[in-house]
Design a protein around this motif. Structure first.
Motif: not given
Length: 66
Positions: A46-50
């Motif tokens: 998974s990836v998280a946009l920050v």
């Protein structure tokens, strides 16, 4: 304001990934659209946009269950 991706493994812990920074959300999303397969193949689930330190959203790279 800088946009970047945080990469996560199966246990939800942060894993190593490309240290890219983007000037806009659209640029970051375009980049992930082009590279998610390679990230998934390297173990990123998974990836998280920050944006700076603020979490915009999290997204799975795993295939959806049929």
């Amino acid at each position: 304001m800088a946009w970047s991706w945080r990469y996560e493994g199966t246990d939800g812990q942060t894993v190593e990934g490309p240290a890219e920074s983007f000037g806009s959300q659209a640029d970051a999303e375009s980049w992930i659209g082009q590279t998610w397969r390679e990230l998934a193949a390297s173990g990123v689930t998974s990836v998280a946009l920050v944006e700076d330190d603020r979490l915009e959203y999290r997204m799975s790279l795993l295939p959806t269950a049929e």
